[in-house]
Design a protein around this motif. Structure first.
Motif, PDB file in Angstrom:
ATOM      1  N   MET A  89     -29.166  49.174 -21.169  1.00 22.56           N
ATOM      2  CA  MET A  89     -28.766  47.978 -20.427  1.00 22.56           C
ATOM      3  C   MET A  89     -28.372  46.852 -21.373  1.00 22.56           C
ATOM      4  SD  MET A  89     -30.847  45.835 -17.504  1.00 22.56           S
ATOM      5  CE  MET A  89     -32.082  45.251 -18.681  1.00 22.56           C
ATOM      6  N   SER A  90     -29.096  46.704 -22.473  1.00 22.10           N
ATOM      7  CA  SER A  90     -28.771  45.650 -23.431  1.00 22.10           C
ATOM      8  C   SER A  90     -27.449  45.913 -24.132  1.00 22.10           C
ATOM      9  CB  SER A  90     -29.895  45.521 -24.459  1.00 22.10           C
ATOM     10  OG  SER A  90     -29.989  46.686 -25.253  1.00 22.10           O
ATOM     11  N   VAL A  91     -27.138  47.201 -24.377  1.00 18.73           N
ATOM     12  CA  VAL A  91     -25.871  47.543 -25.020  1.00 18.73           C
ATOM     13  C   VAL A  91     -24.695  47.187 -24.120  1.00 18.73           C
ATOM     14  CG1 VAL A  91     -24.459  49.468 -25.850  1.00 18.73           C
ATOM     15  CG2 VAL A  91     -26.875  49.338 -26.465  1.00 18.73           C
ATOM     16  N   SER A  92     -24.859  47.377 -22.821  1.00 21.03           N
ATOM     17  CA  SER A  92     -23.780  47.088 -21.883  1.00 21.03           C
ATOM     18  C   SER A  92     -23.518  45.603 -21.712  1.00 21.03           C
ATOM     19  CB  SER A  92     -24.107  47.707 -20.520  1.00 21.03           C
ATOM     20  OG  SER A  92     -25.267  47.119 -19.955  1.00 21.03           O
ATOM     21  N   MET A  93     -24.414  44.744 -22.215  1.00 21.98           N
ATOM     22  CA  MET A  93     -24.250  43.306 -22.051  1.00 21.98           C
ATOM     23  C   MET A  93     -23.328  42.689 -23.094  1.00 21.98           C
ATOM     24  SD  MET A  93     -28.089  42.043 -21.109  1.00 21.98           S
ATOM     25  CE  MET A  93     -28.895  42.564 -19.582  1.00 21.98           C
ATOM     26  N   ALA A  94     -22.916  43.442 -24.094  1.00 21.03           N
ATOM     27  CA  ALA A  94     -22.066  42.883 -25.142  1.00 21.03           C
ATOM     28  C   ALA A  94     -21.061  43.931 -25.584  1.00 21.03           C
ATOM     29  CB  ALA A  94     -22.909  42.413 -26.332  1.00 21.03           C
TER      30      ALA A  94
END
Length: 372
Positions: A259-264
């Motif tokens: 999920m954190s990877v998809s934010m940037a």
């Protein structure tokens, strides 16, 4: 009527094809200021940002001087008359798309003062290139430049310089993901094959707000790590509980990291959030491996005990005279069984202290490095 007569008299002999001081050695000094109305679409994936502003320019044109009469201190010029007056050919260097607002009429303003000073303002919205470094994401601070220069005249004809302050933010201007830092203006005159051109620039600092990531990424990760330590307090024989807990924490921490990877924007280098996710995943995985080691050790011992007990029964039936020796071996085996159980529990006890200490040290290093 006074304004009309003055304008008609000035424009009757005015030639907008030539800039002021065109035949002189002194270049026209144009002061520039950006009044920022809004900042939006700071996009790390496209490496761009968009702003809307009033682009203000100020210069002196002696051909537009007039005498002050009846307390006439300035003349506000209509857009149609603006077309009859020379304007600086200011151009953006780093824009990918720019447009001038024309609703309901072209959003331009021009004021002429008795000494020939001209104040010209127009509303511009543009998308500009900004090469962002996401190494410290989400604790990064981006410095995005906006550069302007004369497109058709060398610095012997036009000289651009910033007014002070160079950039003014409208009161209440905010961005949902970034804080707007203090702009830094500079001059960057350029040398091309056709000559030297006057150029100016300003750096707009965008400081990312990381509170969202603390709540959505970092806090859940800490809780998941602490949940994985619960298995160290469970009994060695609680196989379903410890295995289920280990698998659950591994899958949850992996989902949180995705999920954190998809934010940037996906990049080819390591970011701060990637280091965090990797270490958290390693710690959770090590907690599972720790129980696997304990469980395998106990099971190997149990198999050995079973094999030895079977062989003992056969030997006992065949050799009655060795009964006393077998009893001694069984007592030794029970002592070994107790030793293995104590060893397994010792590993869990060590893990109860070791894993929190490692995670605490990692947090100290991580937050001190990225927050200072």
């Amino acid at each position: 009527m006074l304004r009309e007569s003055i304008l008609e008299e000035m424009l009757s002999t005015y030639d907008k094809r030539f800039p002021p001081h065109y035949n002189d050695i002194i270049p026209v000094k144009v002061k520039v200021q950006m009044y920022v109305l809004s900042v939006f679409e700071i996009d790390a994936s496209e490496m761009t940002f968009s702003i809307s502003m009033f682009l203000r320019q100020e210069w002196v044109d002696r051909r537009l001087q007039f005498e002050t009469k009846d307390n006439l201190s300035k003349i506000e010029v209509d857009n149609e008359i603006t077309k009859e007056i020379w304007l600086p050919d200011l151009a953006f260097k780093s824009d990918t798309y720019t447009y001038f607002h024309e609703l309901t009429r072209p959003n331009t303003l021009m004021i002429i003062y008795p000494n020939g000073k001209v104040v010209y303002s127009l509303r511009v919205t543009g998308k500009f290139t900004c090469y962002m470094d996401l190494t410290k994401f989400p604790f990064d601070e981006q410095h995005c430049p906006v550069e302007l220069e004369s497109y058709g005249f060398t610095n012997s004809i036009i000289s651009f310089r910033w007014s002070q302050p160079a950039v003014v933010y409208r009161e209440g201007v905010k961005h949902s993901q970034f804080e707007l830092g203090e702009p830094q203006s500079y001059t960057c005159d350029q040398i091309y094959s056709t000559g030297n051109y006057s150029s100016i620039g300003v750096t707009l600092p965008f400081i990312r707000r990381y509170e969202f990531y603390l709540i959505q990424i970092y806090a859940p990760s800490v809780l998941i790590i602490m949940l994985s330590w619960v298995s160290f307090w469970l009994n060695v024989d609680a196989i379903p509980a410890r295995i289920s807990l280990g698998i659950l924490t591994v899958l949850t921490i992996s989902t949180n990291g995705n999920m954190s990877v998809s934010m940037a924007q996906r990049v080819s280098y390591i970011r701060a959030i990637d280091i965090w996710n990797s270490v958290c995943l390693i710690l959770v995985f090590c907690a599972v491996v720790e129980y696997a080691y304990v469980c395998v050790s106990v099971r190997v011992h149990q198999r050995r005990k079973s094999d030895i007990s079977s062989s003992d029964i056969e030997i006992c039936n065949q050799h009655k005279e060795m009964k006393h020796e077998l009893q001694s071996e069984k007592q030794s085996e029970r002592s070994y069984d107790q030793l293995e159980t104590v060893t397994a529990r010792t590993v869990d006890k060590i893990s109860r202290v070791l894993f929190p200490c490692v995670f605490f040290i990692f947090n100290c290093v991580y937050w001190l490095y990225y927050m200072t």
